[in-house]
Design a protein around this motif. Structure first.
Motif, PDB file in Angstrom:
ATOM      1  N   VAL A  23       0.864  -1.186   0.000  1.00  0.00           N
ATOM      2  CA  VAL A  23       0.000   0.000   0.000  1.00  0.00           C
ATOM      3  C   VAL A  23       0.897   1.230   0.000  1.00  0.00           C
ATOM      4  O   VAL A  23       1.744   1.385   0.886  1.00  0.00           O
ATOM      5  CB  VAL A  23      -0.933  -0.003   1.225  1.00  0.00           C
ATOM      6  N   VAL A  24       0.739   2.074  -1.022  1.00  0.00           N
ATOM      7  CA  VAL A  24       1.605   3.252  -1.120  1.00  0.00           C
ATOM      8  C   VAL A  24       0.789   4.531  -1.293  1.00  0.00           C
ATOM      9  O   VAL A  24      -0.294   4.515  -1.872  1.00  0.00           O
ATOM     10  CB  VAL A  24       2.582   3.170  -2.326  1.00  0.00           C
ATOM     11  N   MET A  25       1.336   5.607  -0.783  1.00  0.00           N
ATOM     12  CA  MET A  25       0.758   6.933  -1.012  1.00  0.00           C
ATOM     13  C   MET A  25       1.421   7.432  -2.304  1.00  0.00           C
ATOM     14  O   MET A  25       2.497   8.009  -2.276  1.00  0.00           O
ATOM     15  CB  MET A  25       1.085   7.839   0.171  1.00  0.00           C
ATOM     16  N   ALA A  26       0.794   7.142  -3.429  1.00  0.00           N
ATOM     17  CA  ALA A  26       1.450   7.405  -4.716  1.00  0.00           C
ATOM     18  C   ALA A  26       1.081   8.780  -5.263  1.00  0.00           C
ATOM     19  O   ALA A  26      -0.030   9.264  -5.049  1.00  0.00           O
ATOM     20  CB  ALA A  26       1.059   6.326  -5.712  1.00  0.00           C
ATOM     21  N   PRO A  27       2.027   9.416  -5.964  1.00  0.00           N
ATOM     22  CA  PRO A  27       1.732  10.703  -6.582  1.00  0.00           C
ATOM     23  C   PRO A  27       0.770  10.515  -7.746  1.00  0.00           C
ATOM     24  O   PRO A  27       0.806   9.486  -8.421  1.00  0.00           O
ATOM     25  CB  PRO A  27       3.100  11.162  -7.094  1.00  0.00           C
ATOM     26  N   ILE A 136     -12.064   6.476  -9.258  1.00  0.00           N
ATOM     27  CA  ILE A 136     -12.187   6.655  -7.811  1.00  0.00           C
ATOM     28  C   ILE A 136     -13.466   7.426  -7.516  1.00  0.00           C
ATOM     29  O   ILE A 136     -14.063   8.016  -8.416  1.00  0.00           O
ATOM     30  CB  ILE A 136     -10.963   7.406  -7.213  1.00  0.00           C
ATOM     31  N   THR A 139     -14.932  11.474  -2.876  1.00  0.00           N
ATOM     32  CA  THR A 139     -14.210  11.799  -1.636  1.00  0.00           C
ATOM     33  C   THR A 139     -12.714  11.541  -1.813  1.00  0.00           C
ATOM     34  O   THR A 139     -11.881  12.368  -1.418  1.00  0.00           O
ATOM     35  CB  THR A 139     -14.789  11.007  -0.450  1.00  0.00           C
ATOM     36  N   ASP A 140     -12.375  10.407  -2.443  1.00  0.00           N
ATOM     37  CA  ASP A 140     -10.963  10.181  -2.771  1.00  0.00           C
ATOM     38  C   ASP A 140     -10.443  11.313  -3.651  1.00  0.00           C
ATOM     39  O   ASP A 140      -9.303  11.762  -3.501  1.00  0.00           O
ATOM     40  CB  ASP A 140     -10.793   8.837  -3.499  1.00  0.00           C
ATOM     41  N   PHE A 143      -9.477  14.367  -1.803  1.00  0.00           N
ATOM     42  CA  PHE A 143      -8.154  14.142  -1.212  1.00  0.00           C
ATOM     43  C   PHE A 143      -7.056  14.386  -2.252  1.00  0.00           C
ATOM     44  O   PHE A 143      -6.052  15.053  -1.981  1.00  0.00           O
ATOM     45  CB  PHE A 143      -8.102  12.692  -0.700  1.00  0.00           C
ATOM     46  N   LYS A 146      -6.483  18.000  -3.039  1.00  0.00           N
ATOM     47  CA  LYS A 146      -5.769  18.703  -1.980  1.00  0.00           C
ATOM     48  C   LYS A 146      -4.288  18.304  -1.927  1.00  0.00           C
ATOM     49  O   LYS A 146      -3.410  19.155  -1.836  1.00  0.00           O
ATOM     50  CB  LYS A 146      -6.434  18.412  -0.625  1.00  0.00           C
ATOM     51  N   PHE A 147      -4.029  17.000  -2.009  1.00  0.00           N
ATOM     52  CA  PHE A 147      -2.661  16.532  -1.739  1.00  0.00           C
ATOM     53  C   PHE A 147      -1.877  16.052  -2.971  1.00  0.00           C
ATOM     54  O   PHE A 147      -0.668  15.850  -2.896  1.00  0.00           O
ATOM     55  CB  PHE A 147      -2.693  15.389  -0.714  1.00  0.00           C
ATOM     56  N   ALA A 149      -1.942  13.165  -4.184  1.00  0.00           N
ATOM     57  CA  ALA A 149      -1.507  11.790  -3.954  1.00  0.00           C
ATOM     58  C   ALA A 149      -2.685  11.015  -3.382  1.00  0.00           C
ATOM     59  O   ALA A 149      -3.673  11.608  -2.927  1.00  0.00           O
ATOM     60  CB  ALA A 149      -0.336  11.759  -2.971  1.00  0.00           C
ATOM     61  N   LEU A 150      -2.590   9.708  -3.416  1.00  0.00           N
ATOM     62  CA  LEU A 150      -3.664   8.876  -2.889  1.00  0.00           C
ATOM     63  C   LEU A 150      -3.094   7.522  -2.488  1.00  0.00           C
ATOM     64  O   LEU A 150      -2.133   7.046  -3.088  1.00  0.00           O
ATOM     65  CB  LEU A 150      -4.737   8.682  -3.967  1.00  0.00           C
ATOM     66  N   TYR A 151      -3.714   6.928  -1.471  1.00  0.00           N
ATOM     67  CA  TYR A 151      -3.339   5.564  -1.102  1.00  0.00           C
ATOM     68  C   TYR A 151      -3.773   4.594  -2.194  1.00  0.00           C
ATOM     69  O   TYR A 151      -4.924   4.599  -2.614  1.00  0.00           O
ATOM     70  CB  TYR A 151      -4.051   5.147   0.189  1.00  0.00           C
ATOM     71  N   PHE A 152      -2.851   3.802  -2.646  1.00  0.00           N
ATOM     72  CA  PHE A 152      -3.177   2.732  -3.585  1.00  0.00           C
ATOM     73  C   PHE A 152      -2.652   1.427  -3.022  1.00  0.00           C
ATOM     74  O   PHE A 152      -1.542   1.383  -2.482  1.00  0.00           O
ATOM     75  CB  PHE A 152      -2.455   2.932  -4.929  1.00  0.00           C
TER      76      PHE A 152
ATOM     77  N   GLU B  64     -20.485   8.214  -5.981  1.00  0.00           N
ATOM     78  CA  GLU B  64     -20.534   8.134  -4.527  1.00  0.00           C
ATOM     79  C   GLU B  64     -21.957   8.329  -4.041  1.00  0.00           C
ATOM     80  O   GLU B  64     -22.261   8.160  -2.861  1.00  0.00           O
ATOM     81  CB  GLU B  64     -19.632   9.223  -3.954  1.00  0.00           C
ATOM     82  N   ILE B  86     -14.482  -0.029  -6.197  1.00  0.00           N
ATOM     83  CA  ILE B  86     -14.701   1.416  -5.998  1.00  0.00           C
ATOM     84  C   ILE B  86     -15.781   1.644  -4.937  1.00  0.00           C
ATOM     85  O   ILE B  86     -15.651   2.502  -4.081  1.00  0.00           O
ATOM     86  CB  ILE B  86     -15.073   2.130  -7.315  1.00  0.00           C
ATOM     87  N   ARG B  89     -14.385   1.226  -1.387  1.00  0.00           N
ATOM     88  CA  ARG B  89     -13.583   2.367  -0.938  1.00  0.00           C
ATOM     89  C   ARG B  89     -14.462   3.598  -0.701  1.00  0.00           C
ATOM     90  O   ARG B  89     -14.268   4.330   0.267  1.00  0.00           O
ATOM     91  CB  ARG B  89     -12.514   2.642  -2.002  1.00  0.00           C
ATOM     92  N   ASN B  93     -14.868   5.678   2.769  1.00  0.00           N
ATOM     93  CA  ASN B  93     -14.596   7.116   2.769  1.00  0.00           C
ATOM     94  C   ASN B  93     -15.768   7.946   3.280  1.00  0.00           C
ATOM     95  O   ASN B  93     -15.580   8.991   3.875  1.00  0.00           O
ATOM     96  CB  ASN B  93     -14.247   7.586   1.352  1.00  0.00           C
ATOM     97  N   PHE B 137      -4.895   0.223   6.127  1.00  0.00           N
ATOM     98  CA  PHE B 137      -4.953   1.686   6.030  1.00  0.00           C
ATOM     99  C   PHE B 137      -6.387   2.201   5.995  1.00  0.00           C
ATOM    100  O   PHE B 137      -6.667   3.318   6.409  1.00  0.00           O
ATOM    101  CB  PHE B 137      -4.154   2.182   4.824  1.00  0.00           C
ATOM    102  N   LEU B 147     -13.106   9.740   5.302  1.00  0.00           N
ATOM    103  CA  LEU B 147     -11.896  10.362   4.757  1.00  0.00           C
ATOM    104  C   LEU B 147     -11.867  11.881   4.943  1.00  0.00           C
ATOM    105  O   LEU B 147     -10.803  12.474   5.083  1.00  0.00           O
ATOM    106  CB  LEU B 147     -11.742  10.005   3.262  1.00  0.00           C
ATOM    107  N   THR B 159       4.357  11.638   0.354  1.00  0.00           N
ATOM    108  CA  THR B 159       4.208  10.913  -0.900  1.00  0.00           C
ATOM    109  C   THR B 159       5.253   9.804  -0.985  1.00  0.00           C
ATOM    110  O   THR B 159       6.413  10.004  -0.600  1.00  0.00           O
ATOM    111  CB  THR B 159       4.351  11.880  -2.087  1.00  0.00           C
ATOM    112  N   CYS B 160       4.817   8.682  -1.503  1.00  0.00           N
ATOM    113  CA  CYS B 160       5.660   7.499  -1.703  1.00  0.00           C
ATOM    114  C   CYS B 160       5.925   6.719  -0.418  1.00  0.00           C
ATOM    115  O   CYS B 160       6.667   5.743  -0.433  1.00  0.00           O
ATOM    116  CB  CYS B 160       6.980   7.825  -2.380  1.00  0.00           C
ATOM    117  N   SER B 161       5.312   7.138   0.681  1.00  0.00           N
ATOM    118  CA  SER B 161       5.464   6.323   1.892  1.00  0.00           C
ATOM    119  C   SER B 161       4.662   5.044   1.709  1.00  0.00           C
ATOM    120  O   SER B 161       3.659   5.016   1.004  1.00  0.00           O
ATOM    121  CB  SER B 161       4.953   7.094   3.114  1.00  0.00           C
ATOM    122  N   THR B 162       5.116   3.971   2.314  1.00  0.00           N
ATOM    123  CA  THR B 162       4.349   2.727   2.253  1.00  0.00           C
ATOM    124  C   THR B 162       3.783   2.452   3.641  1.00  0.00           C
ATOM    125  O   THR B 162       4.245   3.004   4.632  1.00  0.00           O
ATOM    126  CB  THR B 162       5.237   1.538   1.823  1.00  0.00           C
TER     127      THR B 162
END
Ligand code: SF4
Lengths: 417, 163
Positions: A23-27, A136, A139-140, A143, A146-147, A149-152, B64, B86, B89, B93, B137, B147, B159-162
């Motif tokens: 699970v990553v917070m990807a750009p 998506i 709501t995603d 996110f 704003k950021f 990025a998103l959790y994938f 949604e 979808i 999730r 959210n 998560f 969310l 960003t890019c954190s796992t």
């Protein structure tokens, strides 16, 4: 280490090796919002305390589901979105260009190796450009706005190798419908489909988009066509980008490897009310139809319209009693068909040709069905009630099958026309 | 609190048809939930009722409006054999709790139902059935109440954190 295309894209974009299941917070390289799901995303962005979007250049905004506005609330949504675009400096294609997925592709907003999201389930279409693209919720998307990025969860992949040569008047839509029948409506849930093989390499971009588009109908998160020269020709004609190699490794850990040969594939039809309820056209030939819809993000491109026009040939008119609705997927595709004389042929034969939009595809605007009516549609979903009454029936097929059926007023094998 | 039981492949067009997508208010959406598919739902669903589906619940569109329509009808929990990605999730959210239960076949429409989230089971038709918790998560998002609440307190993300 050997990797699938999906694993490579996430690894490249995150600057470290990630595997299916991580699970990553990807750009996010691009984010698409439209008139139906966009307003909610914008509202959520505000509720999340968002003030400026992460990067206006990476946001694609347009209206296609209810255009021109078919109700006052729809018009209000358009106004609300326009105002947001102006405030934030987002380029808004508004209602001028066409169906979201076609527009993202033809404006060069998707490229190999990118991670793209859209508040629309058929965002997976951009897999035809070698991107990891997925639908998506709003709501995603708030996110993401704003950021950036998103959790994938990096998905497992199913390798779909397609070989052989399509027979006359059989093509990409028949292939993807037969795959849906085979894999099932949830057979690829949480996974990516990775398309490869000789028949995919032979397929034009329009066909590849049709295939990637319907990955979601098997529950897939993405449907990625292995990029090749045709992909790069398409993408580099639309933006500056240096081609690079992006292929799944032969010894990557695919969840499954499936092989198909299209040589003897017959035209396919998804019968009501599920997309995976697929039969050879012969099994439903003779079913009377009240409406035929040729269009949508699945099959509204120039190549699709040309395929339908070729079946129409020199015939004077479509069958009496059948409403034929033709909607090019974008202004660009509309112009191509117009200049080729195809639109003129449709109108002569009695079709209603509408300006680019989603039209009857999701039953939100015009072209709705009454109880008991039957429609044959080149779009991607035949759920009960999708195109109007829950007592209507929708069949899905290729543009060739749609044109043949419109000529005879009943489901017809295009090879026999 | 009762069970509203549905079959397999309940799609988002069935939960909320396309012609109502200009509505965003949950209470208004709820008036059209399952319209044409199960008309009595909108009239009779009560706060705390539980929707139970088969496999692939929520397939189709990314709208949604689907979880919002259920929330507007007072439903806080959806139980299914499996969910479309979808929808699952979106449910997390927006604060609608999706629970996977392999034994939903033992639950009948109209059963009285109670849910013991901490104990990881639901009770219906006189049976206690185990449900699978929301993973990793997404659990944090559920615990924060959705969310929006989660993101409100964040100024930036790594960003890019796992996980
Ligand atoms: S054409 Fe149909 S499937 Fe495609 S984006 Fe529009 S409503 Fe969705």
């Amino acid at each position: 280490m050997a990797a699938t295309i999906a694993e490579k894209i996430f690894s490249q974009r995150c600057g470290r090796t990630v595997r299916a299941g991580d699970v990553v917070m990807a750009p996010v390289d691009a984010a698409m919002i439209h008139d139906i799901t966009g307003p909610l995303a914008v509202r959520v962005f505000g509720e999340m305390g968002g003030e400026r979007v992460y990067d206006p250049e990476r946001i694609v905004m347009l209206f296609d589901h209810q255009v021109p506005a078919d109700s006052i609330p729809a018009a209000e949504n358009h106004v609300f979105m326009r105002r947001f675009a102006e405030e934030q400096g987002i380029h808004n294609y508004d209602l001028l260009e066409g169906v979201c997925h076609q527009v993202v592709m033809e404006k060069g907003r998707a490229a190999p190796g990118e991670i793209i999201v859209g508040t629309d389930s058929h965002t997976c279409t951009y897999g035809a450009a070698g991107a990891f693209a997925t639908g998506i919720g709003s709501t995603d998307m708030g996110f993401v706005l704003k950021f950036g990025a998103l959790y994938f969860r990096v998905p497992e992949s199913i390798l779909v190798e397609v070989n052989g040569t399509f027979g006359r008047r059989v093509g990409a839509k028949d292939l993807i419908l037969s795959l849906a029948g085979d894999i099932g409506a949830d057979g690829a849930t949480y996974m990516a489909l990775e398309f490869t093989g000789g028949a995919m390499r032979e397929m034009n971009m329009a066909g590849r988009m049709t295939c990637a588009n319907m990955a979601i109908e098997m529950g897939a998160k993405a449907g990625i066509v292995r990029p090749d020269a045709a992909t790069w020709d398409y993408v580099t004609a639309r933006r500056e980008i240096e081609p690079f190699d992006l292929a799944g490794d032969p010894d990557a850990a695919y969840r499954e490897r499936r092989h198909y040969d299209v040589t003897d594939l017959a035209p396919q039809v998804a019968v009501p009310h599920n997309v995976d309820n697929v039969v050879d056209v012969g099994e439903v030939a003779g079913t009377k139809v009240d409406q035929v819809f040729i269009g949508s993000c699945t099959n509204g491109r120039y190549e699709d319209l040309a395929e339908a026009a070729e079946v129409l040939g020199t015939a004077d008119a479509f069958a009496t009693g059948v409403r034929v609705i033709v909607i090019p997927a974008s202004r660009t595709e509309y112009l191509k068909a117009l200049r080729a004389g195809i639109i003129e042929r449709f109108v002569e034969a009695g079709a209603l040709v509408e300006a680019p939009c989603c039209g009857p595809c999701m039953g939100g605007a015009f072209g709705l069905l009454a109880p008991g009516e039957v429609s044959l549609s080149t779009s991607n979903r035949n759920f009960r009630g999708r195109q109007g009454s829950t007592q209507a029936s929708v069949y899905l097929a290729s543009p060739a099958t749609a044109a043949a059926s419109a000529l005879y007023g009943e489901i017809t094998d295009p090879r026999e026309v | 609190m009762r069970v509203w039981k549905f079959g397999d492949d309940i799609d988002t067009d069935a939960i909320i048809p396309g012609r109502f997508l200009t509505i965003y208010d949950p209470a208004e959406l709820a008036k059209h939930a399952f319209e044409g598919t199960r008309d009595e739902f909108a009239k009779e669903a009560r706060e705390g009722d539980v929707v139970v589906g088969g496999s692939n619940f929520g397939c189709g569109s990314s709208r949604e409006h689907a979880p919002l329509a259920l929330l507007g009808a007072g439903v806080r929990i959806v139980v299914a054999k499996s969910f479309a990605r979808i929808f699952y999730r979106n449910a997390v959210n927006t604060g609608l709790l999706p629970l996977v239960c392999p034994r939903i076949d033992e639950i009948r429409d109209g059963d009285a139902v109670s849910v013991d989230i901490a104990g990881g089971c639901i009770e219906a038709n006189g049976k206690r059935l185990a449900v699978e918790p929301v993973p990793g998560f997404l659990k944090r998002i559920v615990d924060t109440g959705g969310l929006v609440a989660y993101a409100k307190n964040l100024d930036e993300v790594e960003t890019c954190s796992t996980e």
